[in-house]
Design a protein around this motif. Sequence first.
Motif, PDB file in Angstrom:
ATOM      1  N   GLU A 158      42.972  46.413  40.670  1.00 54.99           N
ATOM      2  CA  GLU A 158      42.509  45.066  40.971  1.00 54.99           C
ATOM      3  C   GLU A 158      41.103  45.207  41.530  1.00 54.99           C
ATOM      4  OE1 GLU A 158      44.765  42.834  43.939  1.00 54.99           O
ATOM      5  OE2 GLU A 158      44.574  41.075  42.649  1.00 54.99           O
ATOM      6  N   TYR A 159      40.191  44.339  41.092  1.00 58.00           N
ATOM      7  CA  TYR A 159      38.778  44.495  41.392  1.00 58.00           C
ATOM      8  C   TYR A 159      38.167  43.171  41.820  1.00 58.00           C
ATOM      9  CZ  TYR A 159      39.864  48.680  38.845  1.00 58.00           C
ATOM     10  OH  TYR A 159      40.467  49.840  38.446  1.00 58.00           O
ATOM     11  N   VAL A 160      37.003  43.248  42.462  1.00 60.58           N
ATOM     12  CA  VAL A 160      36.266  42.050  42.849  1.00 60.58           C
ATOM     13  C   VAL A 160      34.892  42.106  42.191  1.00 60.58           C
ATOM     14  CG1 VAL A 160      35.242  40.735  44.734  1.00 60.58           C
ATOM     15  CG2 VAL A 160      37.475  41.818  45.042  1.00 60.58           C
ATOM     16  N   ARG A 163      32.456  35.040  43.690  1.00 60.44           N
ATOM     17  CA  ARG A 163      33.294  36.199  44.023  1.00 60.44           C
ATOM     18  C   ARG A 163      34.629  35.984  43.331  1.00 60.44           C
ATOM     19  NH1 ARG A 163      36.752  38.490  47.844  1.00 60.44           N
ATOM     20  NH2 ARG A 163      35.999  40.484  48.641  1.00 60.44           N
ATOM     21  N   THR A 203      38.264  37.723  41.801  1.00 60.71           N
ATOM     22  CA  THR A 203      39.192  38.842  41.754  1.00 60.71           C
ATOM     23  C   THR A 203      39.637  39.043  40.308  1.00 60.71           C
ATOM     24  OG1 THR A 203      39.949  38.407  43.998  1.00 60.71           O
ATOM     25  CG2 THR A 203      41.382  39.757  42.602  1.00 60.71           C
ATOM     26  N   THR A 212      33.693  46.018  42.844  1.00 61.25           N
ATOM     27  CA  THR A 212      34.356  46.908  43.794  1.00 61.25           C
ATOM     28  C   THR A 212      35.860  46.809  43.607  1.00 61.25           C
ATOM     29  OG1 THR A 212      34.416  45.145  45.461  1.00 61.25           O
ATOM     30  CG2 THR A 212      32.545  46.661  45.553  1.00 61.25           C
ATOM     31  N   VAL A 221      39.695  46.275  44.956  1.00 63.82           N
ATOM     32  CA  VAL A 221      40.304  45.533  46.052  1.00 63.82           C
ATOM     33  C   VAL A 221      40.982  46.536  46.970  1.00 63.82           C
ATOM     34  CG1 VAL A 221      42.174  43.916  46.639  1.00 63.82           C
ATOM     35  CG2 VAL A 221      40.639  43.415  44.735  1.00 63.82           C
ATOM     36  N   GLY A 222      40.930  46.254  48.259  1.00 59.16           N
ATOM     37  CA  GLY A 222      41.636  47.100  49.210  1.00 59.16           C
ATOM     38  C   GLY A 222      40.746  48.120  49.878  1.00 59.16           C
TER      39      GLY A 222
END
Length: 182
Positions: free
Chosen positions: A88-90, A145, A147, A178, A180-181
């Motif tokens: 999972e990415y942003v 932004r 997700t 980036t 996630v997390g």
Amino acid sequence: LLSALLTVCAAFGQQKLPDGVLYYWDCDRWTSGGWRDNAWAKGGSGRIDFDVADKFHGAASIRLDGVMDAEVAAYNLETPVLVETGGEYVLQVWTKTRRVAGVAEVRCLAHGPKPGEQYRPLGWVKLSPTGHLRLPADQDWTRHRVTIGDLPGGTNRLFFYFRIEGEGTVWFDDVVLTPVGP
């Protein structure tokens, strides 16, 4: 994080990114991120420019000038963003629009490997409830932004597309991806 990212990328020509940053493009020039004009095979559209006067940050932004009944687009074909299918990415990107009479948007295409092929499209990645990240007709510099998750099975690369179809102008600047997390 963004100011540290920009400082590092400027100092190292994007060869070294801060921890946790998978991808960064400053939108200052084609070579810094592997981006190209969608009409590159025809010698270019003549509708994409690096705008030093109107930018969010850095030396320039990339500006797409739309024209009636045609698409103008830039995409990162030469530098795919490496990801994992279950990840999972942003995605963060700054945009500005002026008098868009058609559609201005950000798209993301998932790709996966196939023996003997360099690229294998797996499908568009959802950037909003309706699919692509649509931009309003008139808006000053705004950070989006988004997700990104639920990638098609086998995805190991993402390609981003900036596009306008119809009249108007859209600017893009400072693209960051980036995980996630922590």
